[in-house]
Design a protein around this motif. Structure first.
Motif, mmCIF file in Angstrom:
data_model
loop_
_atom_site.group_PDB
_atom_site.id
_atom_site.type_symbol
_atom_site.label_atom_id
_atom_site.label_comp_id
_atom_site.label_asym_id
_atom_site.label_seq_id
_atom_site.Cartn_x
_atom_site.Cartn_y
_atom_site.Cartn_z
ATOM 1 N N ILE A 63 0.833 -1.203 0.000
ATOM 2 C CA ILE A 63 0.000 0.000 0.000
ATOM 3 C C ILE A 63 0.866 1.250 0.000
ATOM 4 C CG2 ILE A 63 -1.936 -1.118 1.170
ATOM 5 C CD1 ILE A 63 -0.968 0.269 3.763
ATOM 6 N N SER A 64 0.239 2.378 -0.373
ATOM 7 C CA SER A 64 0.945 3.658 -0.397
ATOM 8 C C SER A 64 -0.058 4.796 -0.291
ATOM 9 C CB SER A 64 1.741 3.787 -1.696
ATOM 10 O OG SER A 64 2.269 5.087 -1.850
ATOM 11 N N PHE A 65 0.393 5.898 0.301
ATOM 12 C CA PHE A 65 -0.368 7.149 0.235
ATOM 13 C C PHE A 65 0.607 8.306 0.353
ATOM 14 C CE2 PHE A 65 -0.310 6.402 4.825
ATOM 15 C CZ PHE A 65 -0.041 7.660 5.341
ATOM 16 N N THR A 66 0.160 9.502 -0.039
ATOM 17 C CA THR A 66 1.000 10.696 -0.039
ATOM 18 C C THR A 66 0.264 11.838 0.648
ATOM 19 O OG1 THR A 66 2.038 10.020 -2.120
ATOM 20 C CG2 THR A 66 2.256 12.341 -1.496
ATOM 21 N N VAL A 67 0.989 12.583 1.496
ATOM 22 C CA VAL A 67 0.394 13.740 2.169
ATOM 23 C C VAL A 67 0.712 15.005 1.382
ATOM 24 C CG1 VAL A 67 0.429 12.700 4.469
ATOM 25 C CG2 VAL A 67 2.425 13.973 3.653
ATOM 26 N N PRO A 68 -0.101 16.063 1.517
ATOM 27 C CA PRO A 68 0.139 17.312 0.782
ATOM 28 C C PRO A 68 1.424 18.008 1.231
ATOM 29 C CG PRO A 68 -2.132 17.183 1.563
ATOM 30 C CD PRO A 68 -1.378 16.092 2.251
ATOM 31 N N ARG A 69 1.866 18.976 0.458
ATOM 32 C CA ARG A 69 3.035 19.772 0.821
ATOM 33 C C ARG A 69 2.792 20.464 2.159
ATOM 34 N NH1 ARG A 69 6.755 20.133 -3.027
ATOM 35 N NH2 ARG A 69 6.166 19.634 -5.184
ATOM 36 N N GLY A 70 3.869 20.577 2.935
ATOM 37 C CA GLY A 70 3.755 21.201 4.250
ATOM 38 C C GLY A 70 3.598 20.211 5.376
ATOM 39 N N ARG A 101 -9.583 19.932 2.197
ATOM 40 C CA ARG A 101 -8.839 19.651 0.976
ATOM 41 C C ARG A 101 -7.649 18.727 1.252
ATOM 42 N NH1 ARG A 101 -8.132 24.462 -0.231
ATOM 43 N NH2 ARG A 101 -6.019 24.777 0.589
ATOM 44 N N ASP A 102 -6.925 18.968 2.343
ATOM 45 C CA ASP A 102 -5.784 18.115 2.687
ATOM 46 C C ASP A 102 -6.240 16.693 2.998
ATOM 47 O OD1 ASP A 102 -4.015 20.194 2.355
ATOM 48 O OD2 ASP A 102 -3.922 20.708 4.480
ATOM 49 N N TYR A 103 -7.349 16.575 3.692
ATOM 50 C CA TYR A 103 -7.900 15.255 4.016
ATOM 51 C C TYR A 103 -8.276 14.506 2.745
ATOM 52 C CZ TYR A 103 -12.001 12.272 4.826
ATOM 53 O OH TYR A 103 -12.932 11.257 4.804
ATOM 54 N N GLU A 104 -9.024 15.152 1.876
ATOM 55 C CA GLU A 104 -9.489 14.486 0.659
ATOM 56 C C GLU A 104 -8.325 14.116 -0.254
ATOM 57 O OE1 GLU A 104 -12.255 17.268 -0.937
ATOM 58 O OE2 GLU A 104 -13.932 16.573 0.327
ATOM 59 N N LYS A 105 -7.352 14.998 -0.369
ATOM 60 C CA LYS A 105 -6.203 14.728 -1.236
ATOM 61 C C LYS A 105 -5.406 13.534 -0.729
ATOM 62 C CE LYS A 105 -2.413 17.150 -3.583
ATOM 63 N NZ LYS A 105 -1.735 18.465 -3.751
ATOM 64 N N THR A 106 -5.239 13.441 0.591
ATOM 65 C CA THR A 106 -4.477 12.329 1.170
ATOM 66 C C THR A 106 -5.208 11.008 0.979
ATOM 67 O OG1 THR A 106 -3.512 13.809 2.831
ATOM 68 C CG2 THR A 106 -3.409 11.442 3.272
ATOM 69 N N VAL A 107 -6.505 10.980 1.299
ATOM 70 C CA VAL A 107 -7.279 9.741 1.175
ATOM 71 C C VAL A 107 -7.319 9.268 -0.274
ATOM 72 C CG1 VAL A 107 -9.562 8.705 1.452
ATOM 73 C CG2 VAL A 107 -8.660 10.219 3.236
ATOM 74 N N GLN A 108 -7.514 10.181 -1.212
ATOM 75 C CA GLN A 108 -7.595 9.795 -2.618
ATOM 76 C C GLN A 108 -6.259 9.316 -3.173
ATOM 77 O OE1 GLN A 108 -10.302 9.365 -4.483
ATOM 78 N NE2 GLN A 108 -11.482 9.859 -2.640
ATOM 79 N N SER A 109 -5.163 9.609 -2.462
ATOM 80 C CA SER A 109 -3.849 9.132 -2.913
ATOM 81 C C SER A 109 -3.590 7.680 -2.504
ATOM 82 C CB SER A 109 -2.740 10.024 -2.353
ATOM 83 O OG SER A 109 -2.544 9.780 -0.962
ATOM 84 N N PHE A 110 -4.421 7.132 -1.616
ATOM 85 C CA PHE A 110 -4.218 5.763 -1.129
ATOM 86 C C PHE A 110 -4.423 4.776 -2.275
ATOM 87 C CE2 PHE A 110 -5.670 1.748 0.668
ATOM 88 C CZ PHE A 110 -4.721 1.517 1.651
ATOM 89 N N ARG A 111 -3.473 3.852 -2.429
ATOM 90 C CA ARG A 111 -3.578 2.876 -3.512
ATOM 91 C C ARG A 111 -2.746 1.647 -3.190
ATOM 92 N NH1 ARG A 111 0.866 2.749 -6.969
ATOM 93 N NH2 ARG A 111 2.461 4.344 -6.537
ATOM 94 N N GLN A 112 -2.952 0.602 -3.989
ATOM 95 C CA GLN A 112 -2.151 -0.605 -3.874
ATOM 96 C C GLN A 112 -0.940 -0.509 -4.805
ATOM 97 O OE1 GLN A 112 -5.682 -3.330 -4.517
ATOM 98 N NE2 GLN A 112 -4.693 -4.436 -2.833
ATOM 99 N N LEU A 113 0.206 -0.932 -4.309
ATOM 100 C CA LEU A 113 1.430 -0.910 -5.115
ATOM 101 C C LEU A 113 1.412 -2.030 -6.145
ATOM 102 C CD1 LEU A 113 4.056 -0.382 -2.256
ATOM 103 C CD2 LEU A 113 3.218 1.352 -3.848
ATOM 104 N N THR A 114 2.035 -1.783 -7.287
ATOM 105 C CA THR A 114 2.159 -2.826 -8.292
ATOM 106 C C THR A 114 3.275 -3.787 -7.881
ATOM 107 O OG1 THR A 114 3.825 -1.635 -9.586
ATOM 108 C CG2 THR A 114 1.498 -1.132 -10.046
#
Length: 479
Positions: free
Chosen positions: A295-302, A401-414
């Motif tokens: 799994i992976s996710f990314t947080v916004p800048r800052g 916006r930070d919450y939604e951006k982080t959650v939508q970045s969650f994905r399974q790694l190839t």
């Protein structure tokens, strides 16, 4: 959103400083008990397993073990109590930390060993902790803490005027904090004298304290730490400790006289694990990736990420905090049933919505409690629910916006991404003629490009913009 260490009473008796192989290194012969026979050893033996478990276990690396063992014998002979037994354990934690338990139990993290640039700096840390042991600081601190707590309970129950009681309790707490600060400064001074007697560079303590301060600032969300004094802190501010260390060093020798041993030290830690343990996932810049879970996710800048065995934490300078962890969903028929099962205080039930995140089933909700606004998302993969919990006192559009951006970045790694994901390690190189920090920092991995130069300069004590002498051994962080 604060992470609490589940070590119970162990925290009361740690002489902590924000600062072995299959078994800890043991040096010296037993010293007689000073309070009750065997009391200090019993306390240390009781808490040792809990400390090891809290800090990720024992780190096994022959080079790191030799780097630590090399200095211990010399320091014991030069210490105020050469008869004291010491057990030194390297902890598998990326945090920069060192501390002591009663009975001669000393701990140093691999994160601290990675920050040090030579043997004398490691010796400075160990000499400081040995000073805590020989002065019985841990036991004295526990006794003083218990007395302070008892005084607070008595004052709260007896004094009728609440303001007067609070003032008296605060005074008692300040007294305890200063008591602990004095112990730290005393250990600094004793440690410097021990360094000099062991023929190490007595200025290593001040030098390493400066590196610790710079590294702490690098890790903070704002890139710099507040200079406001924390009057209830048990540790003096870094500038105060540096001044004490420099003053003590000047009393015992001049700069350049003691042994530093940079070349040999860096050779020993070449290849040492840096940063997160692979079993706990990896932080790469603003992204968290877990090879085993895929799994992976990314947080916004800052935002700045922090990894731990219990959860992944993140925060930014606006006061928004994030906790990411996992939960077993086996007993729940739906994600909505799990979200409304009572694990969230202040849940706004009308906000519960089932959704998808990158093709994965998910549920989202809001909560409000104790002046905090929460946004929660749970994404299901198999029987596991991966939970995002965002918290803010102010809320607002940026928080959402930070919450939604982080959650939508969650994905399974190839499978390819998982295969390529490797832990970071220390790689030791030698500077060529004309090399600068700017040129060499480009070779750093696992760090945001904008922060590579800063980390390189801290790890190697090489100021940006200055040429590095040819042949100088240097640390790179690589995967």
């Amino acid at each position: 959103m604060r992470r609490w260490l589940a070590t119970g009473a162990a925290l009361l008796i740690l002489s902590g400083c924000q600062i072995s192989g299959s078994s800890p290194i043991e040096i010296g012969t037993p010293a007689p008990g000073t309070l009750r026979p065997g009391l200090a050893a019993d306390l240390g033996a009781r808490e040792h397993p809990r400390v090891v478990a809290t800090y990720g276990g024992i780190y096994e690396n022959r080079g790191a073990e030799r780097a630590v063992a090399q200095v211990v014998g010399r320091l014991v002979e030069a210490s105020d109590d050469p008869s004291q037994t010491y057990r030194i354990t390297i902890l598998n934690s990326p945090a920069v930390n060192a501390f002591a338990l009663p009975g001669g139990y000393l701990y140093v993290t691999r994160g601290l060993l990675a920050l040090a640039t030579d043997t004398s700096e490691v010796a400075a840390v160990l000499a400081h902790e040995m000073a805590h042991v020989t002065a019985s600081h841990a036991i004295k601190r526990q006794e003083r803490a218990e007395a302070t707590e008892l005084a607070g309970r008595v004052l709260g129950n007896v004094v009728r005027d609440p303001d007067q009681a609070r003032a008296a309790i605060m005074s008692s707490q300040l007294s305890f904090a200063r008591f602990s600060q004095i112990q730290e400064l005393e250990a600094d001074a004793v440690g410097v004298r021990t360094l000099a007697r062991a023929r190490y560079d007595p200025f290593a303590s001040a030098r390493f304290l400066m590196s610790m301060g710079k590294f702490a600032a690098y890790q903070s969300a704002q890139g710099d730490q507040s200079t406001a004094p924390d009057f209830l802190s048990s540790h003096p501010t870094t500038p105060e400790r540096i001044q004490t260390a420099v003053r003590a060093a000047r009393q015992v020798g001049a700069p350049g006289l003691g042994e530093r041993d940079r070349d040999a030290y860096l050779t020993k830690i070449d290849g040492m694990l840096y940063g997160d343990d692979p079993l706990e996932g990896f932080i790469r810049g603003r992204s968290f990736l877990h090879k085993a879970l895929g799994i992976s996710f990314t947080v916004p800048r800052g935002f700045v990420l922090e990894n731990s065995p219990e959860a992944v934490l993140a925060s930014n300078s606006s006061g928004t905090a994030l906790r990411f962890d996992g939960a077993d969903l086996t007993d729940f028929a739906s994600l909505s049933a799990y979200m409304t099962s009572g694990w969230i205080n202040g849940l706004v039930r009308d906000s519960v919505r089932e959704d998808t995140v990158n093709g994965l089933p998910a549920v989202t909700a809001s909560a409000v409690t104790d002046g905090w606004s929460f946004r929660i998302a749970v994404v299901r993969i198999g029987r596991t629910g991966y939970r995002f919990i965002f918290a803010s006192r102010t809320g607002g559009s940026a928080f959402t916006r930070d919450y939604e951006k982080t959650v939508q970045s969650f994905r399974q790694l190839t499978p390819t991404e998982r295969a390529r994901l490797r832990p970071l390690r220390i790689k030791v190189i030698r500077a060529d003629a004309g090399d600068t920090p700017e040129r060499l920092a480009v070779g750093m991995s696992g760090v945001e490009p904008s922060r590579r130069l800063t980390l390189f300069s801290i790890l190697n004590q090489t100021p940006p913009g200055e040429a590095i002498p040819a042949g100088t051994p240097l640390k790179l962080v690589v995967d």
